[in-house]
Structures are given as structure tokens and as C-alpha cells.
Design a protein around this motif. Structure first.
Motif, PDB file in Angstrom:
ATOM      1  N   ARG A  97       0.797  -0.765  -0.015  1.00  0.00           N
ATOM      2  CA  ARG A  97       0.038  -0.454   0.146  1.00  0.00           C
ATOM      3  C   ARG A  97       0.895   1.213   0.059  1.00  0.00           C
ATOM      4  O   ARG A  97       0.701   2.256  -0.786  1.00  0.00           O
ATOM      5  N   LEU A  98       1.708   1.084   0.404  1.00  0.00           N
ATOM      6  CA  LEU A  98       2.752   2.395   1.120  1.00  0.00           C
ATOM      7  C   LEU A  98       3.468   3.145  -0.517  1.00  0.00           C
ATOM      8  O   LEU A  98       4.029   3.468  -1.168  1.00  0.00           O
ATOM      9  N   LEU A  99       3.830   1.519  -1.395  1.00  0.00           N
ATOM     10  CA  LEU A  99       4.277   1.690  -3.031  1.00  0.00           C
ATOM     11  C   LEU A  99       3.116   1.562  -3.902  1.00  0.00           C
ATOM     12  O   LEU A  99       3.333   3.033  -4.571  1.00  0.00           O
ATOM     13  N   GLU A 100       1.968   2.069  -3.011  1.00  0.00           N
ATOM     14  CA  GLU A 100       0.883   2.255  -4.207  1.00  0.00           C
ATOM     15  C   GLU A 100       1.111   3.570  -4.066  1.00  0.00           C
ATOM     16  O   GLU A 100       0.777   4.523  -5.649  1.00  0.00           O
ATOM     17  N   LYS A 101       1.127   4.434  -2.798  1.00  0.00           N
ATOM     18  CA  LYS A 101       1.034   5.579  -2.624  1.00  0.00           C
ATOM     19  C   LYS A 101       2.234   6.316  -3.199  1.00  0.00           C
ATOM     20  O   LYS A 101       1.905   7.425  -3.678  1.00  0.00           O
ATOM     21  N   LEU A 110       2.377  -2.037 -10.623  1.00  0.00           N
ATOM     22  CA  LEU A 110       3.803  -1.173 -10.290  1.00  0.00           C
ATOM     23  C   LEU A 110       5.061  -2.514 -10.558  1.00  0.00           C
ATOM     24  O   LEU A 110       5.748  -2.501 -10.797  1.00  0.00           O
ATOM     25  N   VAL A 111       4.012  -4.076  -9.997  1.00  0.00           N
ATOM     26  CA  VAL A 111       5.261  -4.839  -9.866  1.00  0.00           C
ATOM     27  C   VAL A 111       5.339  -4.809 -11.523  1.00  0.00           C
ATOM     28  O   VAL A 111       6.989  -5.669 -12.078  1.00  0.00           O
ATOM     29  N   SER A 112       3.995  -5.365 -12.365  1.00  0.00           N
ATOM     30  CA  SER A 112       4.298  -5.475 -14.026  1.00  0.00           C
ATOM     31  C   SER A 112       5.526  -4.594 -14.465  1.00  0.00           C
ATOM     32  O   SER A 112       6.218  -5.141 -15.277  1.00  0.00           O
ATOM     33  N   PHE A 124       1.502 -12.701 -14.903  1.00  0.00           N
ATOM     34  CA  PHE A 124       1.393 -13.158 -13.241  1.00  0.00           C
ATOM     35  C   PHE A 124       0.021 -12.142 -13.061  1.00  0.00           C
ATOM     36  O   PHE A 124      -0.343 -11.580 -13.382  1.00  0.00           O
ATOM     37  N   SER A 125      -0.431 -12.816 -11.588  1.00  0.00           N
ATOM     38  CA  SER A 125      -1.509 -13.060 -11.216  1.00  0.00           C
ATOM     39  C   SER A 125      -1.559 -12.506  -9.670  1.00  0.00           C
ATOM     40  O   SER A 125      -0.356 -13.819  -9.522  1.00  0.00           O
ATOM     41  N   LEU A 126      -1.915 -12.146  -8.560  1.00  0.00           N
ATOM     42  CA  LEU A 126      -1.975 -11.784  -7.168  1.00  0.00           C
ATOM     43  C   LEU A 126      -3.463 -12.384  -7.028  1.00  0.00           C
ATOM     44  O   LEU A 126      -4.117 -11.479  -7.700  1.00  0.00           O
ATOM     45  N   GLU A 127      -3.392 -13.037  -5.615  1.00  0.00           N
ATOM     46  CA  GLU A 127      -4.437 -12.911  -5.435  1.00  0.00           C
ATOM     47  C   GLU A 127      -4.936 -11.767  -5.335  1.00  0.00           C
ATOM     48  O   GLU A 127      -4.840 -11.390  -4.170  1.00  0.00           O
ATOM     49  N   ARG A 128      -6.679 -11.839  -4.730  1.00  0.00           N
ATOM     50  CA  ARG A 128      -7.144 -10.795  -3.945  1.00  0.00           C
ATOM     51  C   ARG A 128      -8.819 -11.408  -3.280  1.00  0.00           C
ATOM     52  O   ARG A 128      -8.501 -13.108  -2.643  1.00  0.00           O
ATOM     53  N   ARG A 129      -8.468 -10.656  -2.039  1.00  0.00           N
ATOM     54  CA  ARG A 129      -9.089 -10.970  -1.281  1.00  0.00           C
ATOM     55  C   ARG A 129     -10.873 -11.456  -1.630  1.00  0.00           C
ATOM     56  O   ARG A 129     -11.268 -11.987  -1.124  1.00  0.00           O
ATOM     57  N   VAL A 135      -5.568  -6.161  -3.902  1.00  0.00           N
ATOM     58  CA  VAL A 135      -4.541  -8.133  -4.082  1.00  0.00           C
ATOM     59  C   VAL A 135      -4.097  -8.099  -2.403  1.00  0.00           C
ATOM     60  O   VAL A 135      -2.892  -7.086  -2.210  1.00  0.00           O
ATOM     61  N   ARG A 136      -3.379  -9.444  -2.778  1.00  0.00           N
ATOM     62  CA  ARG A 136      -2.964  -9.855  -1.233  1.00  0.00           C
ATOM     63  C   ARG A 136      -1.723  -9.611  -1.974  1.00  0.00           C
ATOM     64  O   ARG A 136      -1.219 -10.681  -2.215  1.00  0.00           O
ATOM     65  N   ALA A 137      -0.624  -8.647  -1.548  1.00  0.00           N
ATOM     66  CA  ALA A 137       1.335  -8.597  -1.457  1.00  0.00           C
ATOM     67  C   ALA A 137       1.806  -9.295  -0.751  1.00  0.00           C
ATOM     68  O   ALA A 137       2.625 -10.106  -1.789  1.00  0.00           O
ATOM     69  N   ASP A 138       0.599  -9.716   0.342  1.00  0.00           N
ATOM     70  CA  ASP A 138       1.923 -11.276   1.216  1.00  0.00           C
ATOM     71  C   ASP A 138       1.544 -12.459   0.696  1.00  0.00           C
ATOM     72  O   ASP A 138       2.184 -13.507   0.751  1.00  0.00           O
ATOM     73  N   CYS A 139       1.141 -12.830  -0.654  1.00  0.00           N
ATOM     74  CA  CYS A 139       0.042 -14.642  -1.060  1.00  0.00           C
ATOM     75  C   CYS A 139       0.381 -14.251  -2.757  1.00  0.00           C
ATOM     76  O   CYS A 139      -0.958 -13.738  -2.689  1.00  0.00           O
ATOM     77  N   CYS A 140       0.382 -15.410  -2.744  1.00  0.00           N
ATOM     78  CA  CYS A 140       0.265 -15.854  -3.907  1.00  0.00           C
ATOM     79  C   CYS A 140       0.053 -16.076  -5.705  1.00  0.00           C
ATOM     80  O   CYS A 140      -0.750 -15.054  -5.733  1.00  0.00           O
ATOM     81  N   ILE A 141       1.152 -14.989  -5.694  1.00  0.00           N
ATOM     82  CA  ILE A 141       1.338 -15.042  -6.974  1.00  0.00           C
ATOM     83  C   ILE A 141       1.200 -15.978  -8.199  1.00  0.00           C
ATOM     84  O   ILE A 141       1.910 -17.288  -7.694  1.00  0.00           O
ATOM     85  N   ARG A 142       0.759 -16.221  -9.312  1.00  0.00           N
ATOM     86  CA  ARG A 142       1.320 -17.049 -10.510  1.00  0.00           C
ATOM     87  C   ARG A 142       1.805 -15.934 -11.336  1.00  0.00           C
ATOM     88  O   ARG A 142       1.086 -15.630 -12.375  1.00  0.00           O
ATOM     89  N   THR A 143       2.345 -17.451 -11.720  1.00  0.00           N
ATOM     90  CA  THR A 143       3.049 -17.335 -13.475  1.00  0.00           C
ATOM     91  C   THR A 143       3.809 -17.914 -13.273  1.00  0.00           C
ATOM     92  O   THR A 143       3.963 -19.081 -12.869  1.00  0.00           O
ATOM     93  N   ARG A 144       4.628 -17.777 -15.142  1.00  0.00           N
ATOM     94  CA  ARG A 144       5.424 -19.787 -15.789  1.00  0.00           C
ATOM     95  C   ARG A 144       6.037 -19.346 -14.548  1.00  0.00           C
ATOM     96  O   ARG A 144       6.867 -18.988 -14.174  1.00  0.00           O
TER      97      ARG A 144
END
Length: 171
Positions: A97-101, A110-112, A124-129, A135-144
Motif C-alpha cells: 500500500r505504501l508503494l502504491e501511494k 507496479l510489479v508489472s 502473472f496474477s496476484l490473489e484478491r481477498r 490484491v494480497r501482496a503477501d500471498c499467492c503469485i501465479r506465473t510461469r
């Protein structure tokens, strides 16, 4: 098989030197991992440091987003929380959230823009609550798997990929 392993990949010097797959998995298979989330947040923080959007990791996190993390004083502390501790998920999400700000971009963008494109990585995708939640920055990144190898190379080389600095080394 006993460990539910899908692949074993070994890279050296930027080259894949060994690969073994189980089931229908291959180098282009999309795999979800969570153990890389703190490293990804640290790399993203490094890019914000490089761009002088964050003046330093020893500044209070509240400098950028007031009342962001009760009980945590600095960005360094957000970066140093260990997975499995009670603060972990909160701290990685707070850092996102700080990085988004400071970047003006949502975390997936920003990761992309700051990491994935530099690695010439795929989707890639990040899990949403939930549907309308961040998105959850602490969990569940999906990529090749091949993209995980690229990220592993960055981490093994102190933030450098193919001669390009992705984030500051030793953030």
C-alpha cells in the motif's frame, strides 16, 4: 511425488542446466507460490528507492502513509518481518500500500512495470481477498515456471538481471 512436486529446475549463470517435470507440468506451466512475496516487495521497494520516491528504508512508514502500520516504525521493519510471524501478512500488504501511494500505481501494475517487464517475463496474477478489494501482496503469485527462474536469478544476483539493476542490492 511424495512432496507433491511439479518441477525441479536448476539454473546457473542465467542458463537452465537441469529440468525435471512431473505430471503435465512444463517450463511454461503456470504455478502459484507465496514464498517469493517478501522478495518481490523488497525488489519493488528497491525500484522506488532508485527513483527517489522513497528517501530511505529507515524512515517511518507513516512518512508516506500516516497511520499505516501501528506498532511498526520504519520501512526496514516492514521489509524484515519473517514469513510465519503474526505480522508478516500485514507488513507485506502495508508495504504494498505504501508503494502504491508513492508510485501512484496499484500493486499489480507496479510489479508489472517495475519488475516483470524488466525481466521480459510473461503474465502473472496476484490473489484478491474479494471482488472489490486490493490484491494480497503477501500471498499467492501465479506465473510461469520460466518466470520464477528469472526472478530467482535476480535474487541470486543481488537485484541484477542480465546486467540490469532491478532494485537496490541489499535493501
Amino acid at each position: 511425488g511424495q512432496r507433491n512436486t511439479r518441477a525441479l529446475l536448476i539454473g546457473r549463470g542465467g542458463h537452465l542446466v537441469f529440468q525435471k517435470y512431473w505430471g503435465d507440468t512444463n517450463l511454461d506451466s503456470s504455478v502459484e507460490l507465496s514464498g517469493f512475496t517478501p522478495a518481490l516487495a523488497a525488489l519493488a521497494t528497491g525500484t522506488a528507492l532508485n527513483d527517489k520516491l522513497v528517501a530511505g528504508i529507515d524512515l517511518p512508514a507513516g512518512t508516506y502513509l500516516p497511520s499505516l502500520v501501528p506498532g511498526k516504525a520504519t520501512i526496514r521493519e516492514l521489509l524484515s518481518t519473517r514469513e510465519g510471524t503474526p505480522e508478516f501478512a500485514h507488513d507485506v500488504d502495508a508495504l504494498a500500500r505504501l508503494l502504491e501511494k508513492v508510485t501512484g500505481q496499484d500493486y499489480p501494475t507496479l510489479v508489472s512495470e517495475r519488475i516483470w517487464k524488466t525481466l521480459d517475463a510473461g503474465e502473472f496474477s496476484l490473489e484478491r481477498r474479494g471482488r472489490d478489494t486490493p490484491v494480497r501482496a503477501d500471498c499467492c503469485i501465479r506465473t510461469r515456471l520460466s518466470d520464477w527462474m528469472r526472478l530467482g536469478e535476480v535474487l541470486a544476483n543481488d537485484g541484477v538481471f542480465e546486467g540490469n539493476q532491478i532494485g537496490r542490492a541489499h535493501v
